[in-house]
Design a protein around this motif. Structure first.
Motif, PDB file in Angstrom:
ATOM      1  N   GLU A 152       1.129  -1.337   0.045  1.00 23.96           N
ATOM      2  CA  GLU A 152      -0.044   0.065   0.108  1.00 23.96           C
ATOM      3  C   GLU A 152       0.349   2.022  -0.210  1.00 23.96           C
ATOM      4  OE1 GLU A 152      -3.495   0.367  -0.251  1.00 23.96           O
ATOM      5  OE2 GLU A 152      -3.299  -1.983  -0.549  1.00 23.96           O
ATOM      6  N   GLU A 203       1.338   5.408  -0.501  1.00 23.00           N
ATOM      7  CA  GLU A 203       0.267   6.799  -1.102  1.00 23.00           C
ATOM      8  C   GLU A 203       1.187   7.998  -1.988  1.00 23.00           C
ATOM      9  OE1 GLU A 203      -1.326  10.818   0.722  1.00 23.00           O
ATOM     10  OE2 GLU A 203      -1.319   8.712   2.071  1.00 23.00           O
ATOM     11  N   ASP A 228      -1.980  10.479  -9.069  1.00 26.10           N
ATOM     12  CA  ASP A 228      -1.982   8.896  -9.914  1.00 26.10           C
ATOM     13  C   ASP A 228      -2.726   9.348 -10.749  1.00 26.10           C
ATOM     14  OD1 ASP A 228      -1.193   6.664  -7.213  1.00 26.10           O
ATOM     15  OD2 ASP A 228      -3.127   7.585  -6.394  1.00 26.10           O
ATOM     16  N   ASN A 231       3.927   8.491   2.294  1.00 29.48           N
ATOM     17  CA  ASN A 231       3.631   7.874   2.994  1.00 29.48           C
ATOM     18  C   ASN A 231       4.886   7.141   4.415  1.00 29.48           C
ATOM     19  OD1 ASN A 231       3.348   5.789   1.135  1.00 29.48           O
ATOM     20  ND2 ASN A 231       1.810   4.855   2.356  1.00 29.48           N
TER      21      ASN A 231
END
Length: 419
Positions: free
Chosen positions: A234, A236, A240, A316
């Protein structure tokens, strides 16, 4: 009987029969084992003895009784551990990881991945090349620290062997070394036999692999299992790609390098981007090339009004090592999230497309890298023969191209544009 399977073409059946009839002791052992490992052993043996012959994997699959669609991981075998050694850039490391992961899943062995040790490297004095360290840090950022696997078992089970000192098997550890640490001090066929014997043995074994493993025949039909085995962590990003965007990867900035071809506006992108349907909302360019210097990026920006260079960042978490590893990781994750992507001759973008979300992938139809011919969603473009918009024809077992550099293809002839 395997060679008469109805899914095999007449050519594949003939090749399968020749493979079975002409087998030696090593091929016998591989055929008795069957499955993906049989395919991998025979493909590697063929590739290292008969250049260019590793592409007949359908015949090999027939002889091995291997059907990729039904492939499943084997039950766990606590006596074995497969170790994939990462070296060179991120794209190369992903081939190394994928090959080791499949070997472990096929045999039920534990799996671990690690960066190449100094003593294993090809440099003198012995040291790990800097881009190996950068690639390894980017790999951990993309797939997570846990992607290194069972490092405790690796440390407890694996002896320190150095192939440049002719150390290939000792103290329960067997090396399979293709390149770059191997200078053919031990014939590869002998290494393959030792590797297969160690897998079949009931004794505990550490099986360490060092090489490139860049043959599509090793991975054909296994895109789904590899996606499951190599999930991205995962992450961030600062931005995107949108669902209606097309992401383009540019590797070489202004000309060919070594054996790699140059994919320019004239020979590649100009035949792909204008024919996209539906037209993209935006063309997002992922590259390390400068925008203002002459070359493909400047040409793209000049010829595609809605094109822009993107620079995603991971927001992140921190990435180990120098900043460049974080940039490499962010670019990879960004490309893997694209729904439509145009890649060039690059191991980096090969894996971003192969493992990513894209259902429309434009890729080289002729390359020194693997060409995923039968995978769904791929459209091929052969810059060397100037043929474009090719799709795999499962009946004819080849790529049917729709256009040449001068117009549409009509049968085997070119339909030339009127001038």
């Amino acid at each position: 009987k395997r060679c008469e399977h109805p899914t095999l073409t007449a050519t594949a059946r003939a090749q399968c029969r020749r493979l079975v009839d002409g087998r030696g002791a090593f091929a016998d052992a591989a055929l008795r084992r069957g499955g993906w490992l049989c395919r991998a052993l025979l493909v590697m043996q063929s590739a290292h003895h008969s250049k260019g012959k590793e592409d007949h994997h359908e015949a090999v699959d027939g002889a091995c009784g291997f059907v990729p669609a039904y492939w499943r991981a084997a039950p766990a075998d606590a006596t074995k551990v497969v170790v994939a050694v990462a070296h060179n850039g991120l794209g190369n490391q992903l081939f190394q990881y994928a090959f080791g992961r499949l070997a472990a899943l096929e045999t039920g062995a534990s799996f671990a991945a690690r960066k190449m040790y100094d003593r294993e490297g090809p440099m003198a004095p012995p040291r790990v090349p800097p881009h190996t360290i950068e690639g390894w840090n980017a790999f951990k950022a993309i797939f997570g620290e846990g992607a290194g696997g069972d490092t405790d078992t690796m440390k407890a089970s694996c002896a320190e062997l150095t192939p440049t000192k002719k150390e290939y098997a000792a103290n329960g550890t067997t090396l399979l070394v293709e390149r770059p640490a191997d200078a053919r001090r031990l014939a590869f066929a002998k290494q393959l036999r030792a590797f297969a014997e160690a897998l079949d043995s009931k004794e505990p074994a550490c099986l360490t692999i060092i090489g490139y493993w860049q043959r599509y025949a090793l991975y054909a039909g296994l895109r789904g299992p590899l996606r499951d085995a190599m999930p991205l962590a995962e992450t961030e990003l600062s931005e995107d790609p949108g669902p209606d965007d097309v992401v383009v990867h540019v590797r070489l900035c202004d000309g060919p390098v070594h054996q790699y071809s140059y994919f320019s506006w004239e020979n590649y992108f100009g035949h792909v981007l204008p024919r996209l349907s539906p037209p993209p909302r935006a063309v997002k360019i992922v590259t390390a090339c400068p925008q203002r210097k002459p070359g493909v990026v400047r040409d793209l920006l000049a010829n595609v009004p809605n094109a822009e260079v993107v620079a995603p960042r991971i927001v992140n978490r921190k990435v180990a090592g120098r900043e460049n590893a974080a940039l490499v990781a962010a670019d990879f994750v960004y490309m893997a999230r694209a729904r439509r992507i145009v890649v060039t001759e690059s191991t980096f973008s090969f894996w971003a497309a192969f493992l990513g979300r894209a259902d429309e992938i434009h890729a080289p139809g002729a390359s020194i890298l693997p060409i995923p011919l039968a995978e769904p969603g791929y459209v091929f473009h052969d810059v060397k023969s100037e043929r474009y918009w090719g799709r795999w024809n499962g009946t004819k077992r080849n790529v049917d191209y729709a256009y040449t550099g001068e117009g549409e293809v009509s049968g085997a002839r070119r339909r030339r544009r009127r001038r």
